[in-house]
Design a protein around this motif. Structure first.
Motif, PDB file in Angstrom:
ATOM      1  N   UNK A  41       0.644  -0.849   0.114  1.00 23.19           N
ATOM      2  CA  UNK A  41      -0.223   0.077  -0.051  1.00 23.19           C
ATOM      3  C   UNK A  41       1.114   1.254  -0.138  1.00 23.19           C
ATOM      4  N   UNK A  42       1.999   0.991   0.733  1.00 26.78           N
ATOM      5  CA  UNK A  42       2.746   2.399   0.804  1.00 26.78           C
ATOM      6  C   UNK A  42       3.800   2.134  -0.201  1.00 26.78           C
ATOM      7  N   UNK A  43       4.291   1.714  -1.127  1.00 28.70           N
ATOM      8  CA  UNK A  43       5.252   1.644  -2.183  1.00 28.70           C
ATOM      9  C   UNK A  43       4.796   1.526  -3.734  1.00 28.70           C
ATOM     10  N   UNK A  44       4.231   0.403  -3.797  1.00 29.31           N
ATOM     11  CA  UNK A  44       3.223  -0.526  -5.103  1.00 29.31           C
ATOM     12  C   UNK A  44       2.840   1.155  -6.338  1.00 29.31           C
ATOM     13  N   UNK A  45       2.392   2.607  -5.731  1.00 32.56           N
ATOM     14  CA  UNK A  45       2.192   3.150  -6.325  1.00 32.56           C
ATOM     15  C   UNK A  45       3.192   4.038  -6.917  1.00 32.56           C
ATOM     16  N   UNK A  46       4.714   3.982  -6.112  1.00 32.13           N
ATOM     17  CA  UNK A  46       5.764   3.933  -6.877  1.00 32.13           C
ATOM     18  C   UNK A  46       6.234   3.281  -8.281  1.00 32.13           C
ATOM     19  N   UNK A  47       6.145   2.365  -8.215  1.00 35.10           N
ATOM     20  CA  UNK A  47       6.215   1.395  -9.589  1.00 35.10           C
ATOM     21  C   UNK A  47       5.568   1.949 -10.447  1.00 35.10           C
ATOM     22  N   UNK A  48       3.775   2.241 -10.314  1.00 35.36           N
ATOM     23  CA  UNK A  48       2.949   2.369 -11.015  1.00 35.36           C
ATOM     24  C   UNK A  48       3.067   3.854 -11.952  1.00 35.36           C
ATOM     25  N   UNK A  49       3.925   4.667 -10.796  1.00 40.63           N
ATOM     26  CA  UNK A  49       4.561   5.985 -11.845  1.00 40.63           C
ATOM     27  C   UNK A  49       5.836   6.116 -12.566  1.00 40.63           C
ATOM     28  N   UNK A  50       6.763   4.774 -12.194  1.00 44.66           N
ATOM     29  CA  UNK A  50       7.755   4.604 -13.099  1.00 44.66           C
ATOM     30  C   UNK A  50       6.991   4.343 -14.455  1.00 44.66           C
ATOM     31  N   UNK A  51       6.214   3.076 -14.407  1.00 46.31           N
ATOM     32  CA  UNK A  51       6.081   2.856 -15.575  1.00 46.31           C
ATOM     33  C   UNK A  51       5.175   3.685 -17.080  1.00 46.31           C
ATOM     34  N   UNK A  52       4.141   4.313 -15.778  1.00 42.81           N
ATOM     35  CA  UNK A  52       3.148   5.809 -16.193  1.00 42.81           C
ATOM     36  C   UNK A  52       4.438   6.329 -17.343  1.00 42.81           C
ATOM     37  N   UNK A  53       5.462   7.000 -16.725  1.00 38.43           N
ATOM     38  CA  UNK A  53       6.351   7.652 -17.274  1.00 38.43           C
ATOM     39  C   UNK A  53       6.966   6.847 -18.728  1.00 38.43           C
ATOM     40  N   UNK A  54       7.080   6.018 -18.336  1.00 40.44           N
ATOM     41  CA  UNK A  54       8.375   5.324 -19.359  1.00 40.44           C
ATOM     42  C   UNK A  54       7.343   5.246 -20.517  1.00 40.44           C
ATOM     43  N   UNK A  55       5.380   5.351 -20.211  1.00 44.85           N
ATOM     44  CA  UNK A  55       4.889   4.796 -21.595  1.00 44.85           C
ATOM     45  C   UNK A  55       4.203   5.790 -21.759  1.00 44.85           C
ATOM     46  N   UNK A  56       4.109   7.347 -21.277  1.00 42.20           N
ATOM     47  CA  UNK A  56       4.344   7.902 -21.490  1.00 42.20           C
ATOM     48  C   UNK A  56       5.175   9.329 -23.428  1.00 42.20           C
ATOM     49  N   UNK A  57       6.388   8.267 -21.938  1.00 42.22           N
ATOM     50  CA  UNK A  57       7.418   9.051 -23.392  1.00 42.22           C
ATOM     51  C   UNK A  57       7.365   8.192 -24.371  1.00 42.22           C
ATOM     52  N   UNK A  58       7.381   7.493 -24.686  1.00 43.28           N
ATOM     53  CA  UNK A  58       7.931   5.788 -25.088  1.00 43.28           C
ATOM     54  C   UNK A  58       6.423   5.330 -25.726  1.00 43.28           C
TER      55      UNK A  58
END
Length: 211
Positions: A41-58
Motif C-alpha cells: 500500500x505504501x510503495x506499489x504506487x511508485x512503480x506504477x508511476x515509473x511505468x506510466x512515465x515510461x509509456x507516456x514517453x515511449x
C-alpha cells in the motif's frame, strides 16, 4: 459496448497512476514484488508511476473517457525492444534501466529489478509487434468488459496492419480472457522465484473470414 476511448496525456498522469495502483493491489505479481499488504500500500504506487512515465514517453496509454480503465502499449520494432521502458535493453547507453527503476522506486527491493530482467528474458524478438504492458480497471468496475474493449480497439488496428501483439498474463484468469481475444501461450512460462507463474502470450494478426 459503447465506450469512449482517448489517448492519455501528461495531464492524465496522476489519475493513471492512481488507477493502476488500485487495479493491481491484489494482482499475484504485484503481491510478489511487494510482499505484505501494508508495504504494498505504501510503495506499489511508485512503480506504477515509473511505468506510466515510461509509456507516456515511449508508447501510448489508452484511457476510457470516464477514467475507469487504461491500457499501456509499446511498439516493439523488429530488431529489438524499444525505449527505456519494460523490455528495453537493460544495459543500453543510458545505463542499466532495471537498476535505475529499483533505485527510484525502492532501492532495497531487488524484486523490482528482477521482474524487469526476467520478463525481458522471455520477450519474443525478431518481429515487430504491439506490446500490451499493462491493463488496469478500477476494482469497482471490473467484470464490465472495459478491458476487453480497450484491447480490441488496438487489436483491430493490428489486424488491419498485419501486426502481431504480445503480453504477459499475470494470472490464470487473465490468461483465459486473452485466449478469447486470440492470444496463445508461447509455451514458455515464467515462474517467479518463490512466486506466481506468468504466461507470455502471442497473437498473430487475424483476417476476417468472408461468409
Amino acid at each position: 459496448m459503447g465506450v469512449d476511448i482517448r489517448t492519455a496525456g501528461q495531464g492524465d498522469r496522476e489519475s493513471v497512476v492512481r488507477l493502476l495502483d488500485e487495479a493491481f493491489q491484489d494482482d499475484p505479481v504485484s503481491g510478489w514484488v511487494f510482499p505484505g499488504e501494508e508495504y504494498r500500500r505504501r510503495t506499489h504506487h511508485r512503480l506504477m508511476a515509473a511505468f506510466t512515465d515510461a509509456v507516456l514517453a515511449d508508447g501510448r496509454i489508452d484511457l476510457t473517457e470516464d477514467g475507469a480503465a487504461c491500457a499501456l502499449w509499446l511498439s516493439v520494432p523488429a530488431d529489438g525492444h524499444t525505449g527505456d521502458g519494460p523490455g528495453g535493453d537493460p544495459c543500453d547507453a543510458a545505463g542499466d534501466v532495471p537498476v535505475q527503476v529499483r533505485e527510484a522506486v525502492d532501492p532495497g527491493n531487488e524484486r523490482i529489478e528482477l521482474i524487469a530482467r526476467l520478463t525481458d528474458g522471455i520477450h519474443p524478438s525478431g518481429r515487430a509487434h504491439a506490446y500490451l504492458w499493462m491493463i488496469g480497471v478500477a476494482p469497482e468496475r471490473q467484470g464490465e468488459g472495459l478491458g476487453t474493449v480497450l484491447i480490441e480497439s488496438v487489436l483491430d488496428r493490428c489486424d488491419r496492419e498485419g501486426l502481431p501483439a504480445y503480453l504477459e498474463a499475470s494470472s490464470a484468469r487473465s490468461r483465459v480472457l486473452y485466449e478469447r481475444l486470440g492470444f496463445e501461450f508461447t509455451g514458455r512460462a515464467l515462474d517467479l522465484p518463490d512466486g506466481p507463474r506468468m504466461w507470455p502470450m502471442w497473437r498473430e494478426p487475424q483476417t476476417a473470414v468472408a461468409v
